[in-house]
Structures are given as structure tokens and as C-alpha cells.
Design an enzyme around this catalytic site. Structure first.
Site, PDB file in Angstrom:
ATOM      1  N   ARG A  95      26.219  41.786  52.680  1.00 22.23           N
ATOM      2  CA  ARG A  95      25.101  41.599  51.990  1.00 22.23           C
ATOM      3  C   ARG A  95      25.619  41.370  50.636  1.00 22.23           C
ATOM      4  O   ARG A  95      24.953  41.664  49.443  1.00 22.23           O
ATOM      5  CB  ARG A  95      24.181  42.696  52.483  1.00 22.23           C
ATOM      6  N   TYR A 101      51.036  28.412  15.633  1.00 17.89           N
ATOM      7  CA  TYR A 101      51.562  27.418  16.580  1.00 17.89           C
ATOM      8  C   TYR A 101      51.516  25.995  16.293  1.00 17.89           C
ATOM      9  O   TYR A 101      50.521  25.556  15.930  1.00 17.89           O
ATOM     10  CB  TYR A 101      50.207  27.155  17.383  1.00 17.89           C
TER      11      TYR A 101
END
Ligand code: UD1
Ligand code: CA
Length: 482
Positions: A19, A393
Site C-alpha cells: 500500500r 573552478y
């Protein structure tokens, strides 16, 4: 009376839980920072059992892997086919052998069960000298549960499953929680004698009660004071309901310990969270994992902290912090995003629209507005101007930036890592800093300004800008003449 320690706790968790309509096995669904099965294991563990056993079956590799991480003290026993609760217990005893002493059997999907209630069951079981004691509850709607059948003197005769019950039995409101204390030796014998001759064709553990009674043993029931506690979770509606109850319990414990929770209906706190006294938690706040908030701090509104430390007297507003460490009296937000590895020193600031990752900020240093700091070390008493970006970066690798004590980084500086701004050094607003700035120096890295006279009059003739410029220039001419 001291609580008798059980020889073993067996947690049944092999069922599929259809369920839930989920790829995730039912017992691994989460509430308040813990899975369903781990809630029951935590409540059981506090009884100090000799053995902690979990019966697994459906999605067994996932459940086993999960338990290995969260509950290495629990032994997983595999029940290949789910042939009923009696079969589950029989499978355990066949694998681990007969267990002498008290055996507590419970379920992996009853997250609201308290250790205290299990302890009461064990106490009654011991003091009444029962072969089995079942935990029961009077519920407003017992649909789906096994019913407790008693005789006219109140003695428990048997448990009848809903599907096997007649109309009279179905009218009984006392339900079987599915949690029992057994005498281990008697259980081992009786569970072998359970048949699967019933509507569901399963071996019912509930049949053990009638078997033991038939053998002349004492069978008892312990009625739980609060039926909510014994209710299992079978679907996501019940999961949400259980989460709300558990959350409310946690909030109440914190409030009683000196935490002001302004709006308990919109505040969610995981079981592992610790909060000091005289703290204020504002509406819409979620505290997850192992978050720690120290005395006098203020968190929220609308703040989500995961595994984050907030020091004494710090303020965190409208922010999201994940694995961050916020020093005492530091100030965060509104609208800051502190990602893993952020460490803010005492009285420092990560202000509005500031994102940080893997960055250490020294004491009293400020990053007040619109900045990104990644892979950086900022010393004490530094000031990082609005719109500064730590350019960490290069598309392949991440690099580190160091800003030393007392440095003053001008607004809109790009600090292209790896780079160092020395002690007490400045950068000029709008600079792109690619070389180290020595201590005390001013780093300027921008083109000098050049004004092209009357460019707008020539290239933007007819615009409002050109009209404004013409008026101003005419006024200047006028003034010169006078
Ligand atoms: C069971 C009880 C019922 C009680 C109810 C309370 C029986 C026969 N009936 O019914 O009297 O009111 O619990 O919730 O015991 N499980 C296994 N292996 C199996 C079967 C079940 O591990 O082979 C586990 C399930 O994962 C679940 C628990 O046992 O956690 C209960 O099983 P379930 O099938 O839900 O029993 P109910 O029909 O609800
Ligand atoms: Ca059930």
C-alpha cells in the site's frame, strides 16, 4: 520495579508493504530523520535485549544493507517467503536456535512505539508469570486488526483475525497490536504447532496464544494507554499522520527543555537534533540529521539546517545550511546557502544572497552581500565586498583562495584561484585578481576609464537619453557664457 531485560527482541519486517506504492521497501520509509524499522530498533535497543533480531524478506538486499549501516548490532534473519507472522518467528528460531528467557516480538512498521510501553508489557509479563502477554489497545475503528477474545471473567482466550471473525467478534474494539512478550522455550514449541488452516492460508503467530492456553499456560493482555502508539504504518497517509505525532512529541520535549518554538505546526525536527536552552526556533524551520543548536541561538523563519552546528547566540535567518559550522554569535542570512565544509568563526557574517562551500571564515570577518565563496580560507577581521566571487573552478580542477587577516576585498572582485590576498591588503572594486596581493598592498586590476564625448548624441540620436544629454550640455554652455 526494574524492567526485566528480554533475552531477545524479534522485529518482523519481511513484508512488502504494497500500500505504500513505492520502489522503497516500506520499513525504509523515513519520518523525523529515521526509517520506520530504525524507530522500532531504537525503542527496542533501550530495553537492553540480549539479542536484536530483524526478520527481512522483501527487498532483502536493500534492507540488509541499510541495517548494516544504521544497526550493526541487529542480526538480520531472512524469511524467503512471507508465509505469515508465525512462520516468520519459526524461521528465526530455526536459524538462531531456541531462545531461553523472554522473547519480545514486534514489527518494523510501528514507529510511535515507546520504550516505556514495551517496558510496561515486559513488567506485566514477568509479574503475572505469563507464558505470553499480548499488547492490546481499544481503538475507535478496529477494522483490519485481529480482535482480542476474552471470556466472561476477562481472561484472554484467543486472537481472531478480521478475515476469520464472525460479526460478533468484529464488533470487539480491543485490537491486537501484534506486539507480544513470550516465554522463549514455550514459544519455540508452540510456533511449530501453528497450522495455516485459515482464510489467508498463513501461519498466524496469534494462534500461539490459543495453543499455549490449551496447554494450560497463563495467557495475558497488557492494554496500552494510548492506541496511537500501537498503530502501524501501511500507506503514506498513515506515514504522514505518524510523522506529525512523532514531530509533536519531539517539539514538546524541546519546549519543556527551554526551547521556544514559535509555531509548532510548521516546525519539523528530526530525532537526532540537539537544541540548547533559551533558543528560539521561528516558523517554517526544519532541523535535520545531527544538527546541534547551542544556547541562546535564533533560527528561522523558513530555515532548513542539515547536520549543521549553530554556536551560542548565533542568528540564522531564511537560510539553507548543509554540513555547516556556524560559530558563536555569527550572523547568517537572510537568504544564505551554506554548503558542506563551511566554517564560520565567532561573530562572523554570511549575509544576504551569499553562497559558501568548503570555506573557512575567521572571527569577525564579514561576507555581507551577493557573494560566492568556494574553497577558500578567510582570516580574521576581513571584509569581502558585495558581489565578490571566489573563482575556484577552472572547468577541470578546483583551486584554493586565501584572504588573510584584516584584508579588504573591494566590491565586485573576482578572486581567480589559486590566489592570496595578503594581511591587511586591499583590492580595488571591480578587479579581477589573478596574482597574489602582498600584505598591505592595493591590488588594482581593471582597465582605466575612458569617456567618449558626445557618443550618445551621435549614436543614439532621438532617444530620451540623447534628449537629456542635449539639455544638460546646453545648460553647461549657458553657464559658461555667463
Ligand atoms: C497482524 C496480526 C493481527 C494484528 C496486526 C497488527 C497475525 C496473524 N495478525 O495482522 O492480529 O492486529 O498484525 O498490525 O499476526 N511479516 C513478516 N513475515 C510474514 C508476515 C508478516 O515479517 O510472513 C511482518 C510484516 O512485515 C509486518 C508484520 O509482520 O510488519 C505484520 O504482518 P501483516 O501481514 O501486516 O499482519 P496483519 O495482517 O496486519
Ligand atoms: Ca499490518
Amino acid at each position: 520495579m526494574s524492567v526485566p531485560r528480554p533475552a531477545a527482541v524479534i522485529v518482523l519486517a519481511a513484508g512488502e508493504g504494497t500500500r505504500m506504492k513505492s520502489q522503497t521497501p516500506k520499513v525504509l520509509h523515513e519520518l523525523c530523520g529515521r526509517t520506520l524499522v530504525d524507530h522500532m530498533l531504537a525503542a527496542s535497543r533501550d530495553l537492553g535485549p540480549g539479542q536484536l533480531i530483524v526478520v527481512i524478506g522483501h527487498a532483502l538486499e536493500r534492507v540488509r544493507g541499510h541495517l548494516a549501516v544504521t544497526s550493526p548490532d541487529a542480526r538480520a534473519v531472512v524469511q524467503r517467503e512471507q508465509r505469515g507472522t508465525g512462520h516468520a518467528v519459526r524461521t528465526v528460531l530455526e536459524e538462531v536456535g531456541t531462545i531461553a528467557g523472554t522473547v519480545l516480538v514486534t514489527y518494523g512498521d510501528v514507529p510511535l512505539m515507546r520504550t516505556q510501553t514495551l517496558a510496561t508489557l515486559l513488567e506485566q509479563h514477568a509479574s503475572d508469570g505469563n507464558a505470553v502477554t499480548v499488547l492490546t489497545a481499544e481503538v475507535p475503528d478496529p477494522t483490519g486488526y485481529g480482535r482480542i477474545i476474552r471470556d466472561e471473567t476477562g481472561d484472554v482466550l484467543e486472537i481472531v483475525e478480521e478475515k476469520d471473525a464472525d460479526a460478533g467478534q468484529r464488533a470487539i474494539k480491543e485490537m491486537n497490536s501484534g506486539i507480544y512478550a513470550f516465554d522463549g522455550l514455550l514459544l519455540a514449541d508452540a510456533v511449530k504447532r501453528v497450522s495455516s488452516d485459515n482464510v489467508q492460508g498463513e501461519e498466524y503467530l496469534t494462534d500461539v496464544l490459543a495453543i499455549l492456553r490449551g496447554d494450560g499456560h497463563r495467557v495475558g493482555a497488557c492494554v496500552a494507554g494510548d492506541f496511537v502508539e500501537v498503530e502501524g504504518v501501511n500507506d503514506r497517509v498513515q506515514l504522514a499522520a505518524a510523522r506529525r505525532v512523532l514531530n509533536q512529541r519531539l517539539l514538546e520535549a524541546h519546549m519543556r527543555a527551554g526551547v521556544t518554538i514559535v509555531d509548532p505546526t510548521s516546525t519539523w525536527i528530526d530525532v537526532g537534533v540537539r537544541i540548547g536552552p533559551d533558543t528560539v526556533i521561528h516558523p517554517g524551520t526544519q532541523l535535520h540529521g545531527d544538527t546541534v543548536i547551542e544556547a541562546g541561538a535564533e533560527v528561522g523563519p523558513a530555515t532548513t539546517l542539515t547536520d549543521t552546528f549553530v554556536g551560542e547566540g548565533a542568528i540564522v535567518r531564511n537560510s539553507v545550511c548543509d554540513h555547516a559550522e556556524i560559530g558563536p554569535e555569527a550572523n547568517v542570512g537572510p537568504y544564505a546557502y551554506l554548503r558542506p565544509g563551511t566554517v564560520l568563526g565567532r561573530r562572523s557574517k554570511a549575509g544576504t544572497f551569499v553562497e559558501m562551500k568548503n570555506t573557512k571564515v575567521g572571527e569577525r570577518s564579514k561576507v555581507p552581500h551577493l557573494s560566492y565563496a568556494g574553497d577558500a580560507t578567510i582570516g580574521d577581521d576581513a571584509n569581502i565586498g558585495a558581489s565578490t566571487v571566489f573563482v575556484n573552478y577552472d572547468g577541470v580542477n578546483k583551486h584554493h583562495t586565501t584572504v588573510r587577516d584584516g584584508a579588504f576585498v573591494g566590491c565586485d572582485t573576482m578572486l581567480v584561484a589559486p590566489v592570496t590576498v595578503g594581511d591587511g591588503a586591499y583590492t580595488a572594486a571591480g578587479s579581477t585578481i589573478v596574482d597574489d596581493v602582498p600584505p598591505g598592498a592595493m591590488g588594482v586590476a581593471r582597465a582605466r576609464q575612458r569617456n567618449i564625448e558626445k557618443w550618445v548624441l551621435r549614436r543614439r540620436a532621438g532617444t530620451k537619453s540623447a534628449a537629456a544629454a542635449e539639455r544638460a550640455l546646453a545648460e553647461q554652455e549657458q553657464e559658461k557664457k555667463q
